[in-house]
Design a protein around this motif. Structure first.
Motif, PDB file in Angstrom:
ATOM      1  N   GLY A  60      84.741 -57.877  38.808  1.00  0.00           N
ATOM      2  CA  GLY A  60      83.726 -56.861  39.061  1.00  0.00           C
ATOM      3  C   GLY A  60      83.099 -56.274  37.811  1.00  0.00           C
ATOM      4  N   ARG A  61      83.442 -56.801  36.667  1.00  0.00           N
ATOM      5  CA  ARG A  61      82.936 -56.277  35.398  1.00  0.00           C
ATOM      6  C   ARG A  61      81.492 -56.696  35.117  1.00  0.00           C
ATOM      7  NH1 ARG A  61      86.699 -57.408  30.508  1.00  0.00           N
ATOM      8  NH2 ARG A  61      87.985 -56.102  31.822  1.00  0.00           N
ATOM      9  N   TRP A  62      81.124 -57.893  35.521  1.00  0.00           N
ATOM     10  CA  TRP A  62      79.782 -58.425  35.278  1.00  0.00           C
ATOM     11  C   TRP A  62      78.907 -58.155  36.492  1.00  0.00           C
ATOM     12  CZ3 TRP A  62      79.687 -59.997  30.377  1.00  0.00           C
ATOM     13  CH2 TRP A  62      80.887 -60.428  29.802  1.00  0.00           C
ATOM     14  N   ARG A  63      77.692 -57.647  36.273  1.00  0.00           N
ATOM     15  CA  ARG A  63      76.775 -57.344  37.369  1.00  0.00           C
ATOM     16  C   ARG A  63      75.373 -57.826  37.030  1.00  0.00           C
ATOM     17  NH1 ARG A  63      78.616 -53.066  40.891  1.00  0.00           N
ATOM     18  NH2 ARG A  63      80.747 -52.587  40.329  1.00  0.00           N
ATOM     19  N   VAL A  64      74.678 -58.286  38.063  1.00  0.00           N
ATOM     20  CA  VAL A  64      73.277 -58.672  37.927  1.00  0.00           C
ATOM     21  C   VAL A  64      72.494 -57.866  38.946  1.00  0.00           C
ATOM     22  CG1 VAL A  64      71.595 -60.526  38.189  1.00  0.00           C
ATOM     23  CG2 VAL A  64      73.810 -61.000  37.132  1.00  0.00           C
ATOM     24  N   ARG A 110      62.626 -58.681  37.965  1.00  0.00           N
ATOM     25  CA  ARG A 110      63.373 -58.698  36.711  1.00  0.00           C
ATOM     26  C   ARG A 110      64.864 -58.734  37.047  1.00  0.00           C
ATOM     27  NH1 ARG A 110      60.773 -60.371  32.656  1.00  0.00           N
ATOM     28  NH2 ARG A 110      62.321 -59.413  31.342  1.00  0.00           N
ATOM     29  N   TYR A 111      65.577 -59.653  36.427  1.00  0.00           N
ATOM     30  CA  TYR A 111      67.015 -59.803  36.611  1.00  0.00           C
ATOM     31  C   TYR A 111      67.699 -59.227  35.378  1.00  0.00           C
ATOM     32  CZ  TYR A 111      65.404 -63.124  40.086  1.00  0.00           C
ATOM     33  OH  TYR A 111      64.769 -63.701  41.143  1.00  0.00           O
ATOM     34  N   ARG A 112      68.585 -58.258  35.575  1.00  0.00           N
ATOM     35  CA  ARG A 112      69.253 -57.583  34.465  1.00  0.00           C
ATOM     36  C   ARG A 112      70.755 -57.838  34.529  1.00  0.00           C
ATOM     37  NH1 ARG A 112      67.600 -51.946  34.631  1.00  0.00           N
ATOM     38  NH2 ARG A 112      65.790 -52.745  33.560  1.00  0.00           N
ATOM     39  N   LEU A 113      71.305 -58.383  33.442  1.00  0.00           N
ATOM     40  CA  LEU A 113      72.731 -58.657  33.333  1.00  0.00           C
ATOM     41  C   LEU A 113      73.406 -57.501  32.600  1.00  0.00           C
ATOM     42  CD1 LEU A 113      75.199 -60.543  33.583  1.00  0.00           C
ATOM     43  CD2 LEU A 113      74.463 -61.595  31.426  1.00  0.00           C
ATOM     44  N   VAL A 114      74.442 -56.934  33.232  1.00  0.00           N
ATOM     45  CA  VAL A 114      75.136 -55.764  32.691  1.00  0.00           C
ATOM     46  C   VAL A 114      76.637 -56.027  32.693  1.00  0.00           C
ATOM     47  CG1 VAL A 114      75.661 -53.318  33.096  1.00  0.00           C
ATOM     48  CG2 VAL A 114      73.361 -54.182  33.514  1.00  0.00           C
ATOM     49  N   ARG A 115      77.306 -55.577  31.642  1.00  0.00           N
ATOM     50  CA  ARG A 115      78.772 -55.602  31.591  1.00  0.00           C
ATOM     51  C   ARG A 115      79.253 -54.167  31.696  1.00  0.00           C
ATOM     52  NH1 ARG A 115      82.843 -57.243  26.747  1.00  0.00           N
ATOM     53  NH2 ARG A 115      84.720 -57.106  28.003  1.00  0.00           N
ATOM     54  N   ARG A 116      80.089 -53.893  32.681  1.00  0.00           N
ATOM     55  CA  ARG A 116      80.637 -52.551  32.883  1.00  0.00           C
ATOM     56  C   ARG A 116      82.030 -52.475  32.265  1.00  0.00           C
ATOM     57  NH1 ARG A 116      77.869 -49.075  35.970  1.00  0.00           N
ATOM     58  NH2 ARG A 116      76.215 -49.975  37.205  1.00  0.00           N
ATOM     59  N   TYR A 117      82.322 -51.325  31.669  1.00  0.00           N
ATOM     60  CA  TYR A 117      83.623 -51.099  31.054  1.00  0.00           C
ATOM     61  C   TYR A 117      84.495 -50.253  31.969  1.00  0.00           C
ATOM     62  CZ  TYR A 117      81.429 -52.916  26.894  1.00  0.00           C
ATOM     63  OH  TYR A 117      80.781 -53.726  26.008  1.00  0.00           O
ATOM     64  N   GLY A 123      81.118 -46.695  31.244  1.00  0.00           N
ATOM     65  CA  GLY A 123      79.820 -47.064  30.690  1.00  0.00           C
ATOM     66  C   GLY A 123      79.439 -48.494  30.975  1.00  0.00           C
ATOM     67  N   LYS A 124      78.295 -48.870  30.434  1.00  0.00           N
ATOM     68  CA  LYS A 124      77.805 -50.230  30.638  1.00  0.00           C
ATOM     69  C   LYS A 124      77.021 -50.678  29.424  1.00  0.00           C
ATOM     70  CE  LYS A 124      73.685 -48.691  33.087  1.00  0.00           C
ATOM     71  NZ  LYS A 124      72.899 -48.785  34.296  1.00  0.00           N
ATOM     72  N   ASP A 125      76.892 -51.990  29.300  1.00  0.00           N
ATOM     73  CA  ASP A 125      76.181 -52.618  28.199  1.00  0.00           C
ATOM     74  C   ASP A 125      75.213 -53.628  28.802  1.00  0.00           C
ATOM     75  OD1 ASP A 125      75.416 -53.515  25.699  1.00  0.00           O
ATOM     76  OD2 ASP A 125      77.171 -54.798  25.446  1.00  0.00           O
ATOM     77  N   VAL A 126      73.919 -53.426  28.619  1.00  0.00           N
ATOM     78  CA  VAL A 126      72.922 -54.365  29.125  1.00  0.00           C
ATOM     79  C   VAL A 126      72.882 -55.553  28.172  1.00  0.00           C
ATOM     80  CG1 VAL A 126      70.494 -54.722  29.674  1.00  0.00           C
ATOM     81  CG2 VAL A 126      71.563 -52.533  30.195  1.00  0.00           C
ATOM     82  N   LEU A 127      73.195 -56.735  28.707  1.00  0.00           N
ATOM     83  CA  LEU A 127      73.264 -57.939  27.884  1.00  0.00           C
ATOM     84  C   LEU A 127      71.946 -58.700  27.843  1.00  0.00           C
ATOM     85  CD1 LEU A 127      76.744 -59.221  29.007  1.00  0.00           C
ATOM     86  CD2 LEU A 127      76.177 -57.916  26.972  1.00  0.00           C
ATOM     87  N   GLY A 128      71.072 -58.426  28.791  1.00  0.00           N
ATOM     88  CA  GLY A 128      69.792 -59.116  28.794  1.00  0.00           C
ATOM     89  C   GLY A 128      69.032 -58.890  30.077  1.00  0.00           C
ATOM     90  N   GLU A 129      67.735 -59.162  29.996  1.00  0.00           N
ATOM     91  CA  GLU A 129      66.853 -59.017  31.144  1.00  0.00           C
ATOM     92  C   GLU A 129      65.883 -60.189  31.116  1.00  0.00           C
ATOM     93  OE1 GLU A 129      65.473 -54.997  32.232  1.00  0.00           O
ATOM     94  OE2 GLU A 129      63.489 -55.873  31.975  1.00  0.00           O
ATOM     95  N   VAL A 130      65.764 -60.878  32.239  1.00  0.00           N
ATOM     96  CA  VAL A 130      64.925 -62.076  32.310  1.00  0.00           C
ATOM     97  C   VAL A 130      64.045 -62.025  33.556  1.00  0.00           C
ATOM     98  CG1 VAL A 130      66.492 -63.529  30.982  1.00  0.00           C
ATOM     99  CG2 VAL A 130      66.774 -63.369  33.439  1.00  0.00           C
ATOM    100  N   GLY A 131      63.090 -62.947  33.638  1.00  0.00           N
ATOM    101  CA  GLY A 131      62.130 -62.931  34.718  1.00  0.00           C
ATOM    102  C   GLY A 131      62.250 -64.045  35.743  1.00  0.00           C
ATOM    103  N   SER A 132      63.212 -64.955  35.583  1.00  0.00           N
ATOM    104  CA  SER A 132      63.356 -66.034  36.560  1.00  0.00           C
ATOM    105  C   SER A 132      64.832 -66.384  36.732  1.00  0.00           C
ATOM    106  CB  SER A 132      62.581 -67.278  36.117  1.00  0.00           C
ATOM    107  OG  SER A 132      63.228 -67.894  35.026  1.00  0.00           O
ATOM    108  N   VAL A 133      65.122 -67.092  37.811  1.00  0.00           N
ATOM    109  CA  VAL A 133      66.495 -67.495  38.094  1.00  0.00           C
ATOM    110  C   VAL A 133      66.968 -68.510  37.054  1.00  0.00           C
ATOM    111  CG1 VAL A 133      68.006 -68.622  39.769  1.00  0.00           C
ATOM    112  CG2 VAL A 133      66.303 -66.971  40.536  1.00  0.00           C
ATOM    113  N   ALA A 134      66.099 -69.398  36.617  1.00  0.00           N
ATOM    114  CA  ALA A 134      66.472 -70.374  35.585  1.00  0.00           C
ATOM    115  C   ALA A 134      66.848 -69.662  34.284  1.00  0.00           C
ATOM    116  CB  ALA A 134      65.331 -71.346  35.347  1.00  0.00           C
ATOM    117  N   GLU A 135      66.088 -68.651  33.916  1.00  0.00           N
ATOM    118  CA  GLU A 135      66.407 -67.875  32.716  1.00  0.00           C
ATOM    119  C   GLU A 135      67.705 -67.093  32.904  1.00  0.00           C
ATOM    120  OE1 GLU A 135      62.028 -66.863  30.864  1.00  0.00           O
ATOM    121  OE2 GLU A 135      62.769 -65.653  32.540  1.00  0.00           O
TER     122      GLU A 135
END
Length: 70
Positions: free
Chosen positions: A10-14, A24-31, A38-50
């Protein structure tokens, strides 16, 4: 806003957001709270392939490892 969580810990969330007509798809790691929470945003992309590429580079997960958050 839809959200998916990894099935292992449950630590990784999209999350998926609709911003100005684009998804927009946002990848977050929760502590865990024992580490201050808290959380750390690891990236944000615009497609499923990305998103798949972002998951491959930044996490031990694949798209199949995610499940819908309850």
């Amino acid at each position: 806003m839809a959200e998916w969580v990894c099935g292992c810990c449950g630590r990784w969330r999209v999350s998926v957001e609709l911003i100005r007509g684009n998804y927009r798809y946002r990848l977050v790691r929760r502590y865990p709270p024992r580490f201050g929470g808290g959380k750390d945003v690891l990236g944000e992309v615009g497609s499923v392939a990305e998103l798949e590429e972002l998951l491959r580079r930044r996490t031990p997960l694949k798209l199949a490892d995610l499940r819908e958050a309850a």
